[in-house]
Design a protein around this motif. Structure first.
Motif, mmCIF file in Angstrom:
data_model
loop_
_atom_site.group_PDB
_atom_site.id
_atom_site.type_symbol
_atom_site.label_atom_id
_atom_site.label_comp_id
_atom_site.label_asym_id
_atom_site.label_seq_id
_atom_site.Cartn_x
_atom_site.Cartn_y
_atom_site.Cartn_z
ATOM 1 N N ARG B 97 0.830 -1.212 0.000
ATOM 2 C CA ARG B 97 0.000 0.000 0.000
ATOM 3 C C ARG B 97 0.866 1.265 0.000
ATOM 4 N NH1 ARG B 97 -2.814 -4.203 1.711
ATOM 5 N NH2 ARG B 97 -5.077 -4.194 1.426
ATOM 6 N N LEU B 98 2.001 1.179 0.699
ATOM 7 C CA LEU B 98 2.895 2.342 0.715
ATOM 8 C C LEU B 98 3.684 2.458 -0.592
ATOM 9 C CD1 LEU B 98 4.206 2.063 4.376
ATOM 10 C CD2 LEU B 98 2.852 3.942 3.446
ATOM 11 N N LYS B 100 2.495 1.364 -3.437
ATOM 12 C CA LYS B 100 1.491 1.370 -4.514
ATOM 13 C C LYS B 100 1.834 0.320 -5.571
ATOM 14 C CE LYS B 100 -0.421 5.942 -3.916
ATOM 15 N NZ LYS B 100 0.446 6.837 -3.155
ATOM 16 N N GLU B 168 5.115 4.470 -6.017
ATOM 17 C CA GLU B 168 5.326 5.644 -5.171
ATOM 18 C C GLU B 168 6.834 5.910 -5.099
ATOM 19 O OE1 GLU B 168 3.507 7.982 -3.415
ATOM 20 O OE2 GLU B 168 5.570 8.692 -3.138
ATOM 21 N N HIS B 170 8.736 7.819 -3.190
ATOM 22 C CA HIS B 170 9.432 7.900 -1.903
ATOM 23 C C HIS B 170 9.005 6.804 -0.943
ATOM 24 C CE1 HIS B 170 11.604 11.496 -2.835
ATOM 25 N NE2 HIS B 170 10.515 11.932 -3.430
ATOM 26 N N MET B 171 9.984 6.257 -0.275
ATOM 27 C CA MET B 171 9.701 5.199 0.692
ATOM 28 C C MET B 171 9.388 5.840 2.047
ATOM 29 S SD MET B 171 12.533 2.311 -0.185
ATOM 30 C CE MET B 171 13.893 3.311 0.349
ATOM 31 N N TYR B 172 8.215 5.520 2.550
ATOM 32 C CA TYR B 172 7.770 6.042 3.844
ATOM 33 C C TYR B 172 8.635 5.449 4.965
ATOM 34 C CZ TYR B 172 4.481 7.015 7.674
ATOM 35 O OH TYR B 172 3.903 7.433 8.835
ATOM 36 N N TYR B 251 7.623 14.117 10.808
ATOM 37 C CA TYR B 251 8.347 13.250 9.883
ATOM 38 C C TYR B 251 9.863 13.481 10.007
ATOM 39 C CZ TYR B 251 8.933 10.198 5.944
ATOM 40 O OH TYR B 251 9.280 9.126 5.160
ATOM 41 N N ARG B 252 10.237 14.724 10.295
ATOM 42 C CA ARG B 252 11.665 15.020 10.498
ATOM 43 C C ARG B 252 12.218 14.204 11.673
ATOM 44 N NH1 ARG B 252 10.514 20.582 9.240
ATOM 45 N NH2 ARG B 252 11.576 21.112 7.301
ATOM 46 N N ILE B 255 13.029 10.681 10.878
ATOM 47 C CA ILE B 255 14.312 10.462 10.175
ATOM 48 C C ILE B 255 15.445 10.347 11.196
ATOM 49 C CG2 ILE B 255 16.004 11.500 8.596
ATOM 50 C CD1 ILE B 255 13.647 12.878 7.181
ATOM 51 N N PRO B 487 -0.598 6.088 -10.930
ATOM 52 C CA PRO B 487 0.244 6.234 -12.123
ATOM 53 C C PRO B 487 1.586 5.532 -11.920
ATOM 54 C CG PRO B 487 0.287 8.237 -10.829
ATOM 55 C CD PRO B 487 -0.660 7.322 -10.140
ATOM 56 N N ASN B 498 20.592 13.694 -1.485
ATOM 57 C CA ASN B 498 20.344 14.046 -0.087
ATOM 58 C C ASN B 498 19.400 12.993 0.495
ATOM 59 O OD1 ASN B 498 17.903 14.590 -1.231
ATOM 60 N ND2 ASN B 498 18.116 16.824 -1.103
ATOM 61 N N HIS B 499 18.811 13.266 1.665
ATOM 62 C CA HIS B 499 17.972 12.222 2.261
ATOM 63 C C HIS B 499 16.754 11.921 1.406
ATOM 64 C CE1 HIS B 499 15.862 9.845 5.280
ATOM 65 N NE2 HIS B 499 17.067 9.639 5.788
ATOM 66 N N ARG B 500 16.254 12.944 0.728
ATOM 67 C CA ARG B 500 15.092 12.754 -0.138
ATOM 68 C C ARG B 500 15.428 11.785 -1.279
ATOM 69 N NH1 ARG B 500 11.358 17.655 -2.467
ATOM 70 N NH2 ARG B 500 10.249 16.409 -3.989
ATOM 71 N N GLU B 503 15.579 8.257 0.109
ATOM 72 C CA GLU B 503 14.255 7.684 0.354
ATOM 73 C C GLU B 503 13.627 7.120 -0.906
ATOM 74 O OE1 GLU B 503 11.780 10.517 2.434
ATOM 75 O OE2 GLU B 503 13.479 11.020 3.707
#
Lengths: 68, 723
Positions: B97-98, B100, B168, B170-172, B251-252, B255, B487, B498-500, B503
């Motif tokens: 689900r995370l 997708k 998706e 980005h990984m949650y 969320y910060r 991390i 999509p 970077n961290h983004r 992820e």
């Protein structure tokens, strides 16, 4: 082989201390990275679980689940 | 893919796919069933702790159900069956689900499910048979360990390939915890399970003594960290926002929580070995990192609890949130208490007592148990497209489980502190106040009885949940698949590292997690394995004779290490009670090490030569006849069973590959020494009027017990028959 390599390093017992310093640096880097993330992205990530399992039937267009 | 000015995706670019709920349902059933089994076995062994005192006639002397064999069954059932299946249930629900995307392979999901259940079933058969490796939480014999590794890899491939195929970008944060848990458990399991097999079912670890202790507690502690904690934090980060219908507080913070936690956790293992024969620098390291752990752990707890800001009114109404709030609170308590117990002065009192058992159960029942129940009450109605059958019953379960935890933990804290103080109590004349260890045990028996009541509450709650969930399932109709649209993931070029970025990259993320956890592991363990000064040699310490080795394997088979330590700490009260404190060099031929973590009975490291053979013979047959009031079970089968000597040569050969200094070719003649030494013991028993034969298991066990801790005195030197 590894045994010999490690045995020949003088003061190997001090390595854990260096690792502590390594952690401290690592922590600061992670902290800065987390701090520098933009708010829009943070909000988007926080909302991921909430829009992740709406089924097709409940989700008419699917558009709500799409973010750029 | 076309995106309009409002950021919406053109419907014709959406891909349709389905989530497989069958695998989630199967794992949900497995966690419920194995959970109840695990709690039940826990209750049985809790009752066994006071049966010898109150109802001695109930000790039937049956080997398969003796405490030492059932205790690993309980711990393994709860950790790997109850919690393990709950992790997989949560991962197989949340990950697709995370991401997708459906799980990459239904076949691998099925292999994972059935493989894991077969492993649990094998454990349930082998433990009562006495097949164990004798290392806490790593008791599974080597063929099952191999199966665990294979199934774990199957799970990992399925998880990572699902992430590769995700929609998706980005990984949650939940997924990071899953990845880090997977990779760390793989490393821990492989490193701690390295053995030299000497038969199709049995083996010796490749590590000995101090090194084995360090590897084992590096594993043991991190099994708690990366099996009972980090995957559950992942579940918390997914299911708590779902249940509360609001995003995670920060969320910060998540991390920082994640990276600090996985970095620090791996170091903390040596806090299980404070005041032991491990070098001081290792112990200090364990203490420092354990205390530092409070910060990220509480960061996670605060992040969880604050997610409910503005929704506390819901907690009053919703049983799911009630379970989750207590789970997170129990987590906060346990992760505060853990570092406190890692401070040497606390540990001096708490270690080897029931305090540890209470601490562990606040975590296991409170954190793992309550969070699992909360998730089950949320996930089952969801998958059956209905409402929970009875919120009242769920609330009843909540209160009965909550009370159960209190009734379980409170008497054990009391017992732990009481016994710790009694061990250390000196009279004004300078003698031990409670010289007889048994005096400190009989005080605790009522506490053990109350603890069993707490366990009964907790088990009853789980049975109520079973009924409630079955009725919920009957009420709704199960959705085997859920269809969804999203999509495809668009590719992005020239993204900043970077961290983004991290992820969005499962493999670099996995490697980064691996590096972070390996740093701690390597710098802690490698120096211990290679620096000779860490284990000063004692020339009078020799390998065990073949008969003693057989006796030692019986000691391991019966799980004696679960109630008896072999580690006299350097405290005056311990050297007064047991004798000379234990030295690192005394354990160089101990594989697996048998230091233990709990003293329900006294330490045995200096038991050798303390009592005559006849004492041990009678004590194993009926401990109460020698020590009235003792709660040790009877071991009558040791007097009946013939010693299996068919593997003598194999055992010696296995140890010779570990450079144990047996004479060359000794493996071929070791059986002669078995007989010679056994006959000597039989002769000595005969003098005291005990008639037995040299081929009984009890003889080997007596040989081992009489050898324990005697080498350092330089009195008895084993003479090995020259080939």
């Amino acid at each position: 082989m590894f045994r010999q390599i490690f045995q020949n390093i003088q003061g190997i017992e001090l390595l854990p201390t260096f690792t502590l310093l390594f952690f401290f640096t690592f922590f600061i880097v992670v902290f800065i990275m987390a701090y520098k993330l933009d708010k829009k992205f943070i909000n988007y990530m926080g909302l991921l679980p909430l829009d992740s399992d709406d089924t097709l039937n409940e989700n008419k267009s699917g558009d709500e689940n799409v973010t750029n | 893919m076309s995106i309009d000015s409002s950021g919406s995706v053109n419907p014709k670019d959406l891909e349709t796919f389905s989530y497989d709920n069958v695998i989630v349902r199967n794992f949900a059933w497995a966690t419920i069933i194995w959970g109840i089994v695990g709690f039940l076995v826990g209750l049985i062994i809790a009752i066994q702790m006071f049966v010898p005192a109150y109802f001695p006639f109930l000790d039937l002397g049956i080997s398969y159900i003796s405490f030492g064999r059932l205790r690993p069954l309980h711990t393994n059932a709860v950790i790997f069956a109850f919690v393990g299946n709950a992790i997989f249930m949560g991962v197989y629900y949340s990950l697709p689900r995370l991401a997708k995307a459906p799980m990459w392979s239904i076949l691998l999901s099925k292999l994972h499910f059935w493989g894991w259940q077969l492993i649990i079933l094998s454990a349930a058969i082998t433990f009562p048979l006495g097949l164990t490796q004798g290392k806490e939480y790593a008791e599974l014999i080597w063929p099952i360990d191999v199966a665990v590794a294979v199934v774990w890899v199957i799970f990992g491939i399925n998880m990572l390939m699902t992430l590769v195929k995700r929609r998706e970008r980005h990984m949650y944060v939940a997924i990071w915890f899953y990845i880090a848990s997977w990779v760390t458990v793989a490393v821990l399991h492989i490193v701690n399970s390295l053995v030299i097999p000497y038969s199709i079912l049995e083996s010796y670890p490749i590590y000995t003594g101090v090194q084995d202790a360090l590897v084992q507690w590096w594993y043991g502690h991190n099994a708690v960290a990366f099996f009972l904690t980090t995957p559950y934090l992942g579940l918390m980060y997914y299911f708590l926002p779902k249940a509360a219908n609001r995003p995670v507080y920060s969320y910060r913070l998540s991390i920082i929580h994640f990276w600090s936690l996985i970095f620090l956790y791996i170091w903390a293992g040596p806090h299980h070995l404070l005041y032991s024969s491990t070098p001081d620098w290792v112990q200090s390291l364990g203490t420092v990192f354990s205390i530092m752990l409070i910060a990220p752990s509480w960061g996670g707890m605060i992040n969880g609890l604050l997610t409910l800001r503005g929704a506390w009114d819901k907690v009053r109404e919703d049983p799911v949130l009630k379970f989750m709030v207590v789970a997170i609170t129990a987590y906060g308590m346990a992760v505060f208490e853990g570092p406190m117990l890692s401070i040497k002065s606390f540990n001096a009192l708490s270690h080897f007592t029931d305090w540890t058992i209470a601490h562990v159960h606040v975590g296991a029942l409170g954190w793992n148990g309550m969070l699992t129940f909360g998730i089950l009450y949320w996930i089952i109605p969801k998958m059956w497209k209905t409402e929970l059958h009875s919120k009242k019953l769920a609330s009843l379960h909540f209160w009965i489980a909550f009370l159960g935890i209190l009734i379980y933990a409170a008497p054990l804290y009391w017992a732990g502190i009481t016994q710790g103080l009694m061990w250390k109590q000196f009279s004004p004349d300078g003698f031990l106040m409670y010289r007889n260890f048994l005096e400190t045990v009989t005080h605790l028996v009522p506490m053990y009885a109350i603890r069993a009541l707490g366990g009964t509450f907790f088990l009853t709650g789980a049975i109520i949940m079973l009924y409630n969930l079955i009725m919920t399932m009957k009420r709704g109709s199960f959705m085997a698949e859920e269809t969804f649209k999203a999509p495809a993931m668009a590719s992005i070029h020239n993204e900043k590292v970077n961290h983004r970025w991290l992820e969005g990259k499962p493999m670099p993320f996995l490697i980064a997690s691996l590096v972070v956890v390996l740093v701690g592991g390597i710098f802690e363990i490698v120096p211990m394995q290679v620096i000779k000064s860490n284990v000063p040699t004692i020339t009078s310490v020799k390998p065990y004779t073949p008969l003693e080795l057989h006796g030692r394997d019986i000691y391991i088979r019966e799980g004696c290490y679960l109630c008896h330590s072999q580690m006299v700490r350097p405290f005056r009260n311990e050297t007064e009670r047991y004798g000379e404190y234990s030295k690192a060099g005394e354990f160089v031929y101990d594989t697996p090490f048998q230091w233990g973590s709990k003293r329900t009975g006294p330490d045995l490291h200096r038991i050798g030569g303390k009592y005559p053979h006849a004492w041990h013979y009678q004590h194993m047959y009926d401990p109460q006849s020698i020590s009235p009031g003792s709660i040790m079970p009877r071991y009558p089968w040791l007097l009946e069973n013939s010693l299996d000597t068919s593997l003598t040569s194999n055992k010696i050969r296995a140890l010779m590959t570990l450079n144990f200094p047996y004479p060359t070719g000794y493996d071929n003649v070791a059986h002669i020494d078995v007989r010679t030494q056994a006959l000597e013991i039989v002769e000595e028993l005969k003098v005291t009027g005990i008639e037995t034969t040299h081929d009984k298991e009890i003889i080997a066990l007596i040989a081992y017990l009489q050898r324990l801790g005697t080498d350092i005195k330089g009195e008895s030197k084993p003479i090995f028959n020259k080939p």
